[in-house]
Design a protein around this motif. Structure first.
Motif, PDB file in Angstrom:
ATOM      1  N   LEU A  61       0.836  -1.205   0.000  1.00  0.00           N
ATOM      2  CA  LEU A  61       0.000   0.000   0.000  1.00  0.00           C
ATOM      3  C   LEU A  61       0.869   1.253   0.000  1.00  0.00           C
ATOM      4  CD1 LEU A  61      -2.778  -1.125   2.503  1.00  0.00           C
ATOM      5  CD2 LEU A  61      -3.161  -0.433   0.136  1.00  0.00           C
ATOM      6  N   ILE A  62       1.947   1.194   0.752  1.00  0.00           N
ATOM      7  CA  ILE A  62       2.841   2.355   0.790  1.00  0.00           C
ATOM      8  C   ILE A  62       3.469   2.577  -0.578  1.00  0.00           C
ATOM      9  CG2 ILE A  62       4.996   3.246   1.738  1.00  0.00           C
ATOM     10  CD1 ILE A  62       4.267   1.763   4.348  1.00  0.00           C
ATOM     11  N   SER A  63       3.967   1.503  -1.150  1.00  0.00           N
ATOM     12  CA  SER A  63       4.667   1.662  -2.425  1.00  0.00           C
ATOM     13  C   SER A  63       3.723   2.068  -3.546  1.00  0.00           C
ATOM     14  CB  SER A  63       5.372   0.351  -2.801  1.00  0.00           C
ATOM     15  OG  SER A  63       4.414  -0.641  -3.119  1.00  0.00           O
ATOM     16  N   ALA A  64       2.433   1.830  -3.350  1.00  0.00           N
ATOM     17  CA  ALA A  64       1.474   2.151  -4.402  1.00  0.00           C
ATOM     18  C   ALA A  64       1.000   3.595  -4.351  1.00  0.00           C
ATOM     19  CB  ALA A  64       0.266   1.225  -4.312  1.00  0.00           C
ATOM     20  N   VAL A  65       1.391   4.304  -3.312  1.00  0.00           N
ATOM     21  CA  VAL A  65       0.950   5.694  -3.207  1.00  0.00           C
ATOM     22  C   VAL A  65       1.531   6.494  -4.367  1.00  0.00           C
ATOM     23  CG1 VAL A  65       1.068   7.798  -1.834  1.00  0.00           C
ATOM     24  CG2 VAL A  65       0.727   5.602  -0.727  1.00  0.00           C
ATOM     25  N   GLU A  66       0.662   7.113  -5.077  1.00  0.00           N
ATOM     26  CA  GLU A  66       1.128   7.901  -6.206  1.00  0.00           C
ATOM     27  C   GLU A  66       1.825   9.161  -5.714  1.00  0.00           C
ATOM     28  OE1 GLU A  66      -2.608   6.680  -9.045  1.00  0.00           O
ATOM     29  OE2 GLU A  66      -2.268   8.731  -8.430  1.00  0.00           O
ATOM     30  N   ARG A  67       2.754   9.634  -6.511  1.00  0.00           N
ATOM     31  CA  ARG A  67       3.408  10.891  -6.141  1.00  0.00           C
ATOM     32  C   ARG A  67       2.405  12.019  -6.241  1.00  0.00           C
ATOM     33  NH1 ARG A  67       8.809  10.905  -5.590  1.00  0.00           N
ATOM     34  NH2 ARG A  67       8.941  13.143  -5.717  1.00  0.00           N
ATOM     35  N   PRO A  68       2.084  12.617  -5.131  1.00  0.00           N
ATOM     36  CA  PRO A  68       1.101  13.692  -5.160  1.00  0.00           C
ATOM     37  C   PRO A  68       1.712  14.999  -5.640  1.00  0.00           C
ATOM     38  CG  PRO A  68       1.874  13.336  -2.940  1.00  0.00           C
ATOM     39  CD  PRO A  68       2.580  12.339  -3.796  1.00  0.00           C
ATOM     40  N   ALA A 107       0.461   4.350   4.147  1.00  0.00           N
ATOM     41  CA  ALA A 107       0.256   3.633   5.410  1.00  0.00           C
ATOM     42  C   ALA A 107       1.289   4.022   6.461  1.00  0.00           C
ATOM     43  CB  ALA A 107       0.307   2.143   5.165  1.00  0.00           C
ATOM     44  N   GLY A 108       2.323   4.724   6.050  1.00  0.00           N
ATOM     45  CA  GLY A 108       3.315   5.160   7.009  1.00  0.00           C
ATOM     46  C   GLY A 108       2.753   6.069   8.066  1.00  0.00           C
ATOM     47  N   TYR A 109       1.607   6.633   7.793  1.00  0.00           N
ATOM     48  CA  TYR A 109       0.983   7.503   8.781  1.00  0.00           C
ATOM     49  C   TYR A 109       0.759   6.759  10.084  1.00  0.00           C
ATOM     50  CZ  TYR A 109      -3.215   4.928   8.394  1.00  0.00           C
ATOM     51  OH  TYR A 109      -4.108   3.915   8.437  1.00  0.00           O
ATOM     52  N   LEU A 110       0.613   5.448   9.979  1.00  0.00           N
ATOM     53  CA  LEU A 110       0.308   4.671  11.175  1.00  0.00           C
ATOM     54  C   LEU A 110       1.350   4.904  12.259  1.00  0.00           C
ATOM     55  CD1 LEU A 110      -0.744   1.342   9.510  1.00  0.00           C
ATOM     56  CD2 LEU A 110      -2.214   2.919  10.757  1.00  0.00           C
ATOM     57  N   LEU A 111       2.566   5.067  11.809  1.00  0.00           N
ATOM     58  CA  LEU A 111       3.637   5.246  12.770  1.00  0.00           C
ATOM     59  C   LEU A 111       3.812   6.705  13.145  1.00  0.00           C
ATOM     60  CD1 LEU A 111       6.111   2.833  11.038  1.00  0.00           C
ATOM     61  CD2 LEU A 111       4.821   2.418  13.124  1.00  0.00           C
ATOM     62  N   LEU A 112       3.137   7.550  12.446  1.00  0.00           N
ATOM     63  CA  LEU A 112       3.310   8.973  12.705  1.00  0.00           C
ATOM     64  C   LEU A 112       2.187   9.532  13.559  1.00  0.00           C
ATOM     65  CD1 LEU A 112       4.553  10.145   9.241  1.00  0.00           C
ATOM     66  CD2 LEU A 112       5.772  10.353  11.393  1.00  0.00           C
TER      67      LEU A 112
END
Lengths: 200, 317
Positions: B67-74, B101-106
């Motif tokens: 999911l993280i790697s699929a995040v498009e460059r905004p 999904a990195g937000y989970l840790l943030l």
């Protein structure tokens, strides 16, 4: 208002469209294992994980287009069926009969290869009804086909599997129960001179 | 009944509940081929249901990585106009950040979100922190400490649209400043996030490093933009976040959905619903809920959304 609007999954997918991270987590928690099981019947575990992840990626990407009048399971499994159909089939597995008897892993591999070798729509119909536990009517919605066509696909899938799994189907369903062997009746003692004959 | 019809019945999972088995039984008695097929089908069903065992332990981690790697460059966030509603400029920026999904840790100590929605499952965060990627090998720099340490809670930032949508449930007017009643906790003055412990900061830096560069940039820009808004507008949103977070995980999720749903209404309908809800607030508390439940809009909500709305209405001054 459609019934699906009252469904937690539909609500969460609407929130995913609004970039609610917790909503995506809830959907993951509820559907991850079942999706994995769906793919695992046709692909080895690592590939099944990749396909499960790909389904969630596409689910997230599709959230903005989600039509709440469509039941969430139909939406989700439509994506999963598409992912399944696009996945390259695993290599054909040939397993000696002796190995099938010895190894559960070999039997699993043969089942996977056989399911993966089905025509995509037949494999999808089979897994949607058996693993996702959708009804024929729901499966018809997912595959965008009439229920009669889904039933035809299911018969086709079963007949093909019966052929592909023939060596497995000939095996006993399970080992016989383990019970202590009953010793035969003891023969009468031999005459002391050893000349007597055993008669029963 | 023909062989084809018989086999169609045999493969239909609902067939057992449909009744009318007599023709199937009759056919099976007469047709050895279909009897053989029936036995094979049953055995195939058993093999399919068996599967290969448990779900892999790394399933969660690998899904999140994908999911993280699929995040498009905004695209870069557009600087918001200070004189306008702060939500507008922030929502789009928050969207792209929350998409990772990195937000989970943030998820951090957003000061007014101490009672926030249930945290991310530990099973998500822990494996990511211990996967031997070496991201923590390089020391935390002062610049990172300044940037990451000052980031607000990503959940809070990701909820801005929903919080704005809940406008009818709050008397506060973003243009004139918030008004807090006796039942609403007044937010503390919170110009910046609470300082973190060194360990918490290290975790936060690691999570930040794992985000795609575009998401890092966007998060920083969003945080900076939010910090630039007038203090009363910040407090209004933080106050709403505090109220929503205090509802509990289920109802907080309902409130967020409710906010998004309100914002997605057509303008005319939104104006009508807003007016109806605001009228409820003029009623004595004991009458609000009954009247709320009689609104057509209420009947369209999920149970979580209705429960959240009723709690917000009950607590309104």
């Amino acid at each position: 208002m459609p019934e699906s609007m009252h469904d937690a999954d539909s609500g969460d997918l609407l929130l995913v469209a609004a970039n609610d991270p917790l909503a995506l987590e809830r959907l993951l928690g509820r559907w991850r294992d079942l999706l994995y099981a769906f793919f695992e019947r046709a692909h080895e575990p690592s590939g099944a994980i990749d396909l499960t992840a790909e389904t969630f990626v596409r689910l997230r990407a599709s959230a903005g287009r989600f039509d709440p009048s469509v039941a969430f399971p139909v939406w989700l499994w439509r994506i999963a069926a598409q992912v399944l159909s696009e996945a390259p089939p695993p290599p054909v597995t040939s397993v000696p009969a002796a190995r099938l008897r010895e190894s559960a892993a070999a039997r699993t591999a043969l089942v996977r290869a056989s399911v993966a070798g089905l025509p995509p729509s037949a494999a999808a119909a089979l897994l949607l009804t058996r693993i996702a536990r959708l009804t024929v009517a729901e499966t018809a919605q997912v595959l965008d086909a009439p229920p009669s066509e889904v039933r035809r696909l299911l018969v086709d899938a079963m007949d093909r599997l019966a052929g592909a799994l023939e060596p497995l189907l000939e095996l006993p369903a399970s080992l016989p129960p383990v019970t202590p062997p009953v010793p035969p009746p003891l023969p009468p003692p031999l005459p002391a001179d050893g000349t007597g004959s055993r008669t029963s | 009944m023909t062989c084809a019809e018989t086999r169609t019945r045999l493969v239909d999972p609902e067939s057992a509940q449909q009744g009318g088995h007599a023709p199937v039984v009759t056919h099976l008695q007469e047709c050895a081929g279909c009897r053989e097929a029936a036995r094979a089908y049953a055995e195939i069903e058993r093999l399919l249901k068996a599967g290969s065992g448990d779900t892999p332990r790394d399933l969660d981690v690998r899904i999140h990585r994908r999911l993280i790697s699929a995040v498009e460059r905004p695209t870069a966030p557009r600087p918001p106009a200070p004189s306008r509603l702060p939500i507008v400029g922030l929502v789009a920026a928050g969207a792209a950040i929350a998409a990772g999904a990195g937000y989970l840790l943030l998820r951090g100590p957003a000061p007014s979100s101490r009672t926030a929605v249930a945290p991310a499952p530990a099973t998500v965060a822990a494996p990511l922190l211990s996967d031997g990627s070496g991201l923590l090998d390089s020391p935390v720099t002062e610049q990172e400490r300044a940037i990451v340490g000052g980031l607000r809670d990503v959940d809070f930032l990701g909820s801005l649209e929903a919080l704005a949508g809940l406008d009818p449930f709050f008397q506060a007017d973003l243009a004139s400043g918030p008004m807090y009643g006796p039942a609403l906790p007044t937010p503390l003055p919170l110009p910046s996030p609470t300082p973190l412990s060194p360990e918490a900061l290290a975790d936060k830096v690691l999570a930040f490093r794992r985000l795609p560069k575009a998401s890092q940039d966007r998060l920083v820009a969003l945080n900076r933009a939010f910090a630039a808004y007038p203090a009363d507008q910040q407090r209004t949103l933080e106050g709403r976040w505090s109220r929503v977070s205090a509802l509990g995980p289920e109802e907080a999720a309902g409130a967020r959905r409710l906010g998004v749903r309100l914002r997605s209404l057509e303008p005319d309908e939104r104006a009508r619903v807003t007016s109806e809800i605001r009228q409820l607030r003029t009623l004595p508390a004991e009458q609000r809920i009954a009247r709320w439940r009689s609104l057509p809009f209420s009947s369209r909500l999920t149970g979580q959304e209705r429960a959240a709305a009723e709690k917000l209405l009950a607590a309104a001054d």
